[in-house]
Design a protein around this motif. Structure first.
Motif, mmCIF file in Angstrom:
data_model
loop_
_atom_site.group_PDB
_atom_site.id
_atom_site.type_symbol
_atom_site.label_atom_id
_atom_site.label_comp_id
_atom_site.label_asym_id
_atom_site.label_seq_id
_atom_site.Cartn_x
_atom_site.Cartn_y
_atom_site.Cartn_z
ATOM 1 N N TYR A 140 0.832 -1.202 0.000
ATOM 2 C CA TYR A 140 0.000 0.000 0.000
ATOM 3 C C TYR A 140 0.870 1.255 0.000
ATOM 4 O O TYR A 140 0.661 2.163 -0.816
ATOM 5 N N VAL A 141 1.835 1.319 0.913
ATOM 6 C CA VAL A 141 2.703 2.500 1.019
ATOM 7 C C VAL A 141 3.467 2.714 -0.293
ATOM 8 O O VAL A 141 3.577 3.843 -0.795
ATOM 9 N N TYR A 142 3.943 1.634 -0.864
ATOM 10 C CA TYR A 142 4.725 1.711 -2.100
ATOM 11 C C TYR A 142 3.875 2.166 -3.289
ATOM 12 O O TYR A 142 4.231 3.112 -4.007
ATOM 13 N N THR A 143 2.709 1.530 -3.489
ATOM 14 C CA THR A 143 1.900 1.836 -4.664
ATOM 15 C C THR A 143 1.205 3.197 -4.555
ATOM 16 O O THR A 143 1.042 3.888 -5.560
ATOM 17 N N ILE A 144 0.807 3.607 -3.345
ATOM 18 C CA ILE A 144 0.149 4.913 -3.217
ATOM 19 C C ILE A 144 1.149 6.036 -3.489
ATOM 20 O O ILE A 144 0.811 7.065 -4.075
ATOM 21 N N ARG A 145 2.412 5.820 -3.105
ATOM 22 C CA ARG A 145 3.443 6.829 -3.369
ATOM 23 C C ARG A 145 3.682 6.963 -4.870
ATOM 24 O O ARG A 145 3.700 8.074 -5.410
ATOM 25 N N ILE A 146 3.851 5.831 -5.555
ATOM 26 C CA ILE A 146 4.076 5.869 -7.000
ATOM 27 C C ILE A 146 2.827 6.384 -7.721
ATOM 28 O O ILE A 146 2.918 7.174 -8.666
ATOM 29 N N GLY A 147 1.651 5.958 -7.256
ATOM 30 C CA GLY A 147 0.406 6.371 -7.887
ATOM 31 C C GLY A 147 0.194 7.868 -7.820
ATOM 32 O O GLY A 147 -0.217 8.495 -8.804
ATOM 33 N N LYS A 148 0.486 8.469 -6.663
ATOM 34 C CA LYS A 148 0.315 9.916 -6.520
ATOM 35 C C LYS A 148 1.386 10.681 -7.285
ATOM 36 O O LYS A 148 1.115 11.746 -7.859
ATOM 37 N N ASN A 149 2.609 10.144 -7.313
ATOM 38 C CA ASN A 149 3.688 10.804 -8.065
ATOM 39 C C ASN A 149 3.397 10.842 -9.560
ATOM 40 O O ASN A 149 3.746 11.799 -10.254
ATOM 41 N N THR A 150 2.760 9.771 -10.058
ATOM 42 C CA THR A 150 2.464 9.676 -11.495
ATOM 43 C C THR A 150 1.028 10.051 -11.819
ATOM 44 O O THR A 150 0.634 10.046 -12.988
ATOM 45 N N ASN A 151 0.233 10.379 -10.786
ATOM 46 C CA ASN A 151 -1.188 10.714 -10.932
ATOM 47 C C ASN A 151 -1.930 9.628 -11.706
ATOM 48 O O ASN A 151 -2.729 9.898 -12.601
#
Length: 300
Positions: free
Chosen positions: A130-141
């Motif tokens: 969760y922590v990993y994918t939410i960070r990448i998801g928000k960075n890449t929108n």
């Protein structure tokens, strides 16, 4: 852009492989020891495999450039993928809730340390995902990746409830406290509630984007201030903005002095577009419509 695409692809593949491994582990241990909450969580993970695969395909489609049939790009493919994840979560919640309630009607099953360990492994693994994918998801929108991250969050809730429920069941057996022996299915009901709540939230968000709901008021106000900062803009007739998956499209209609030439109007349009894009990297396109503004009319 290429770097962010690689990050998104790696994150979604990591999620897919993790979900496959966790599904096998949970279903194997859950069926072996008749743990309702672990079986339900395993079925949820099996749905996650399908949902993550859908998110992966939708992300690949969304990265395609605009073409003749899709002049605004393919960004909404990610939103469709997020909607599929929401449907899978909804079905998983109904399944978990039903089977957990049915388990309350039966004699309690004996809790096992191995079941507790499996739930604990899932909790730690899913929290990291969760922590990993939410960070990448928000960075890449990326709507698809953010949806996958929230899917992992639902699994965190499920695994946490499983750890607590199984732990309570073990305490019930050890101290011979009858109602604690039902900690496993009760935890399953709690998990089903949180997963259902998350599914409804994700589904509503996806529908809002597909129905082209305006962006939130704070972002809209920010764009409004940027347009007003252009000296030649005398009047703002309309501003609209909508999300299109991992990017945004803005529509601006403004009034400028009527005596300006076409070239000057063109230059003002470029100023408006550049001001908005400089402050909002996720804005892919700004559509500017210019209306004539007359000084004498503004005094009335």
């Amino acid at each position: 852009m290429e770097s962010t695409n690689r990050q998104s692809a790696f994150a979604i593949w990591t999620s897919l492989i993790s979900n496959i491994l966790l599904t096998v582990m949970k279903l194997s241990v859950g069926l072996l020891f008749s743990s309702q909450v672990l079986i339900a969580d395993g079925v949820h993970n099996a749905g996650d495999v399908f949902a993550t695969a859908a998110a992966l395909v939708s992300m690949m489609i969304s990265k395609r450039p605009p073409d003749k049939d899709h002049p605004y790009g393919h960004g909404k493919a990610e939103v469709i993928g997020a909607g599929i994840v929401a449907v899978v979560l909804l079905l998983a919640a109904v399944y978990m809730g039903y089977h957990s309630v049915m388990a309350l009607m039966e004699p309690p099953h004996e809790a096992s340390v191995l079941v507790l360990i499996a739930a604990g492994i899932s909790l730690v693994w899913k929290q990291w995902l969760y922590v990993y994918t939410i960070r990448i998801g928000k960075n890449t929108n990326s709507s698809g990746l953010i949806a996958t991250a929230y899917d992992h969050l639902a699994d965190v809730y499920a695994s946490l409830a499983a750890v607590i429920g199984i732990g309570l069941a073990m305490l019930g057996e050890y101290y011979n406290i009858h109602f604690l022996k039902y900690g496993d299915p009760i935890a399953g009901i709690i998990v089903a509630y949180f997963v259902l709540k998350l599914a409804i939230h994700m589904g509503r968000t996806s529908v809002d984007v597909l129905m082209e709901k305006n962006i939130d008021d704070d972002k809209m106000e920010e764009i409004l201030q940027l347009v007003q900062s252009i000296p030649e803009v005398k009047r703002i007739d309309r501003i609209r903005a909508r999300e299109h998956g991992h990017y945004m499209i803005v529509d601006v209609r403004v009034g400028i002095p009527a005596e300006l030439s076409v070239q000057e109007g063109h230059d003002i349009s470029k100023k408006i577009k550049q001001a908005i894009k400089d402050q909002n990297p996720i804005v892919e396109e700004v559509l500017v419509h210019l209306n004539p503004w007359y000084k004498e009319n503004s005094k009335k």
